[in-house]
Design an enzyme around this catalytic site. Sequence first.
Site, PDB file in Angstrom:
ATOM      1  N   ARG A 170      -1.150   3.592 -70.380  1.00  0.00           N
ATOM      2  CA  ARG A 170      -2.428   4.076 -70.833  1.00  0.00           C
ATOM      3  C   ARG A 170      -2.691   4.023 -72.484  1.00  0.00           C
ATOM      4  NH1 ARG A 170      -1.624   9.168 -68.483  1.00  0.00           N
ATOM      5  NH2 ARG A 170      -0.883   7.862 -66.666  1.00  0.00           N
ATOM      6  N   ASP A 196      -3.509  15.857 -72.527  1.00  0.00           N
ATOM      7  CA  ASP A 196      -3.350  16.810 -71.226  1.00  0.00           C
ATOM      8  C   ASP A 196      -3.357  18.183 -72.028  1.00  0.00           C
ATOM      9  OD1 ASP A 196      -2.670  14.986 -69.392  1.00  0.00           O
ATOM     10  OD2 ASP A 196      -0.705  15.215 -69.767  1.00  0.00           O
ATOM     11  N   ASP A 227      -3.402   9.574 -73.386  1.00  0.00           N
ATOM     12  CA  ASP A 227      -3.469  10.495 -72.278  1.00  0.00           C
ATOM     13  C   ASP A 227      -3.697  11.838 -73.057  1.00  0.00           C
ATOM     14  OD1 ASP A 227      -3.112  11.692 -69.837  1.00  0.00           O
ATOM     15  OD2 ASP A 227      -0.892  12.031 -70.296  1.00  0.00           O
ATOM     16  N   ARG A 279      -9.377   3.965 -71.338  1.00  0.00           N
ATOM     17  CA  ARG A 279      -8.395   4.484 -70.133  1.00  0.00           C
ATOM     18  C   ARG A 279      -9.023   4.196 -68.927  1.00  0.00           C
ATOM     19  NH1 ARG A 279      -4.811   9.545 -69.211  1.00  0.00           N
ATOM     20  NH2 ARG A 279      -4.371   8.973 -66.838  1.00  0.00           N
TER      21      ARG A 279
HETATM   22  N1  LIG Z   1      -3.278  20.923 -67.427  1.00  0.00           N
HETATM   23  C1  LIG Z   1      -3.812  19.549 -66.954  1.00  0.00           C
HETATM   24  N2  LIG Z   1      -4.255  18.626 -68.351  1.00  0.00           N
HETATM   25  C2  LIG Z   1      -4.890  17.701 -67.698  1.00  0.00           C
HETATM   26  N3  LIG Z   1      -4.862  17.284 -66.602  1.00  0.00           N
HETATM   27  C3  LIG Z   1      -4.568  18.035 -65.596  1.00  0.00           C
HETATM   28  C4  LIG Z   1      -4.225  19.341 -65.752  1.00  0.00           C
HETATM   29  N4  LIG Z   1      -3.793  19.856 -64.655  1.00  0.00           N
HETATM   30  C5  LIG Z   1      -4.339  19.319 -63.712  1.00  0.00           C
HETATM   31  N5  LIG Z   1      -4.892  18.062 -64.086  1.00  0.00           N
HETATM   32  C6  LIG Z   1      -5.580  17.053 -63.246  1.00  0.00           C
HETATM   33  O1  LIG Z   1      -4.673  16.112 -63.167  1.00  0.00           O
HETATM   34  C7  LIG Z   1      -5.339  14.914 -63.160  1.00  0.00           C
HETATM   35  C8  LIG Z   1      -4.398  13.710 -63.472  1.00  0.00           C
HETATM   36  O2  LIG Z   1      -4.338  13.522 -64.886  1.00  0.00           O
HETATM   37  P1  LIG Z   1      -3.877  12.291 -65.715  1.00  0.00           P
HETATM   38  O3  LIG Z   1      -4.698  11.243 -65.304  1.00  0.00           O
HETATM   39  O4  LIG Z   1      -3.640  12.824 -67.083  1.00  0.00           O
HETATM   40  O5  LIG Z   1      -2.467  12.235 -64.887  1.00  0.00           O
HETATM   41  P2  LIG Z   1      -1.192  11.530 -65.448  1.00  0.00           P
HETATM   42  O6  LIG Z   1      -1.119  11.703 -66.795  1.00  0.00           O
HETATM   43  O7  LIG Z   1      -0.977  10.191 -64.809  1.00  0.00           O
HETATM   44  O8  LIG Z   1       0.009  12.357 -65.097  1.00  0.00           O
HETATM   45  P3  LIG Z   1       0.655  13.868 -65.508  1.00  0.00           P
HETATM   46  O9  LIG Z   1      -0.511  14.854 -64.952  1.00  0.00           O
HETATM   47  O10 LIG Z   1       1.676  13.942 -64.780  1.00  0.00           O
HETATM   48  O11 LIG Z   1       0.682  13.632 -66.931  1.00  0.00           O
HETATM   49  C9  LIG Z   1      -6.573  15.094 -64.083  1.00  0.00           C
HETATM   50  O12 LIG Z   1      -7.598  14.311 -63.422  1.00  0.00           O
HETATM   51  C10 LIG Z   1      -6.692  16.621 -63.905  1.00  0.00           C
HETATM   52  O13 LIG Z   1      -7.733  16.827 -63.035  1.00  0.00           O
HETATM   53  N1  LIG Z   2       7.452   9.275 -72.564  1.00  0.00           N
HETATM   54  C1  LIG Z   2       6.391   9.556 -72.098  1.00  0.00           C
HETATM   55  N2  LIG Z   2       6.367   9.339 -70.591  1.00  0.00           N
HETATM   56  C2  LIG Z   2       5.367   9.523 -69.841  1.00  0.00           C
HETATM   57  C3  LIG Z   2       4.187  10.097 -70.418  1.00  0.00           C
HETATM   58  C4  LIG Z   2       4.072  10.484 -71.970  1.00  0.00           C
HETATM   59  O1  LIG Z   2       3.023  10.579 -72.440  1.00  0.00           O
HETATM   60  N3  LIG Z   2       5.408   9.883 -72.413  1.00  0.00           N
HETATM   61  N4  LIG Z   2       3.076  10.229 -69.655  1.00  0.00           N
HETATM   62  C5  LIG Z   2       3.201  10.339 -68.442  1.00  0.00           C
HETATM   63  C6  LIG Z   2       1.785  10.600 -67.638  1.00  0.00           C
HETATM   64  O2  LIG Z   2       1.217  11.525 -68.166  1.00  0.00           O
HETATM   65  C7  LIG Z   2       4.222   9.680 -67.777  1.00  0.00           C
HETATM   66  N5  LIG Z   2       5.271   9.213 -68.545  1.00  0.00           N
END
Ligand SMILES: Nc1ncnc2c1ncn2[C@@H]1O[C@H](COP(=O)(O)OP(=O)(O)OP(=O)(O)O)[C@@H](O)[C@H]1O
Ligand SMILES: Nc1nc2c(c(=O)[nH]1)N=C(CO)CN2
Length: 484
Positions: free
Chosen positions: A93, A98, A96, A84
């Site tokens: 990506r 989370d 991902d 990634r």
């Molecule tokens: N619960 C969490 N899980 C993962 N990342 C988190 C969380 N809370 C805060 N973050 C922060 O968010 C930052 C960005 O995460 P990531 O790159 O997954 O964002 P994204 O997938 O584009 O958007 P989203 O966070 O909305 O899913 C990470 O580097 C991390 O420090």
């Molecule tokens: N359907 C779907 N949409 C997204 C997703 C995902 O995992 N599924 N993740 C995102 C950023 O974390 C933004 N948008």
Amino acid sequence: MVCGQRVFLALGANLGDRQGNILQALQYLQAKLEVVKVSSFYETDPVGYLDQPRFLNAVCEVETDLSPHDLLRLAKWVEQRMGRTVTFRNGPRPIDVDVVLYGDTVMDEQDLTIPHPRMAERAFVLVPLAEIAPDVVDPRSRLTVSELAQSVDRSGVKKSQRCLRFPLDRDVQKGTPEVPFSLGRVGVTGLERIIRLESDRGTSLFYAKMDLFADLDGSKAGVHMSRFSEILEEAAEEAAGSSAPDIETMAERLAFLVAERQEALRSEVRIRAHFPLKKHTPISGKLSQEIYTFIGISACDGKSCRTVSGVEVDGLTVCPCAQDMVRSHSKGLLVSQGYGEDEAERIVDLLPLASHNQRGKATLMIGGAGAIKAENLVHLAEASMSSEIYELLKRPDEFFVVNKAHTNPRFVEDVVREMLRNVVEVSPDLPDDSFVLARQENFESIHRHNAFAERSALLGDLRLEMEGLRPGRPMSLDRWLMGV
Ligand SMILES: Nc1ncnc2c1ncn2[C@@H]1O[C@H](COP(=O)(O)OP(=O)(O)OP(=O)(O)O)[C@@H](O)[C@H]1O
Ligand SMILES: Nc1nc2c(c(=O)[nH]1)N=C(CO)CN2
């Protein structure tokens, strides 16, 4: 981590092999934690930034000692390990990962927010999460996951079958076989399982190795090998899940299942398992645990089974031939020292005489209604060798074993004949059509090769043969199982 915390991670992918990426991420995560549950995979419309491919999403429950920050570090490592690159928020990506929930932890730090800050509005997280943990409570809103899932629009989230799509223009297995031979045994060998059996200590678990077969008709090319072993696996799971009174009953149950599931005319199941039995040492009376191999074999035609119970037992054998040479030599020495012939003869009759001795393996099997149980066969087989052996031997016990063995020198042939005699004599009540197999293999101490002897026959034939009323008639295990 506080014990009992339930931790959930969300996984998403919309570039490359999405299913493969999620599975790969799960594999990488397991380098540091235990994945205990994984939801189905869901095909989801992109949320946030819309001009990108659809996502595949899933949620997993994990068991971990990692702190929330270490867990985030692991998630980031997996993302980076899987190629990634930094794009933009909500952008496409390959993977991902989370952190969605970490027990009832609520934290708001610069780089980490738990529960995940956008969890409550994301159907692509809530729907898979509700599938595996509907009653878990979001510590922020105090609502259950299932309540949260009810309150979001779930129209863009569809469960998807895990699959590998490839163009299938023909199904080789569906045709008739090029060579229309029927096959006697098709199946799996060396299947390892923990089986449950009743023992004198209640239900116990034993490590077992199994072979499961079904016959295959010459017109049936339509069996996919993978499907075949899948059914066998399923049957093994089912039968191995519940306890059986003994190994032969377990083999019988499995044989029935295989015949039924495979719609086979004939099935066959062979199980070997290691069993501990308690024994007292001969002189000091110490308790020692001895490990024996129990064998259960069953062949089934869908209606009835032919079943064999058996054992493999280690013991000691002393070579009569070498002992006889030592005897002559010793007698010659006595005579050369001035003892008379008769006197020398009496002395060598009296004294223990050396010989080479070795560990041997006796196999004894009995088949048919009311056959002797494996636990009892152990003693018949042991008593047929020069001496039984023990894991624990105090010095008087050791002397007992060595002396007993040298008083009962036996070739492999003798051991097999002793076993047959023992079976005939202790089981006058067994029917004539019972099956008996006795086999001895000696791991010779003066050779690198082994000595071997075997006899298998119907009990009725052995009875007549022992009385000298009929010359030996062989019956192989395979023929007996086939009912030939
Ligand atoms: N619960 C969490 N899980 C993962 N990342 C988190 C969380 N809370 C805060 N973050 C922060 O968010 C930052 C960005 O995460 P990531 O790159 O997954 O964002 P994204 O997938 O584009 O958007 P989203 O966070 O909305 O899913 C990470 O580097 C991390 O420090
Ligand atoms: N359907 C779907 N949409 C997204 C997703 C995902 O995992 N599924 N993740 C995102 C950023 O974390 C933004 N948008």
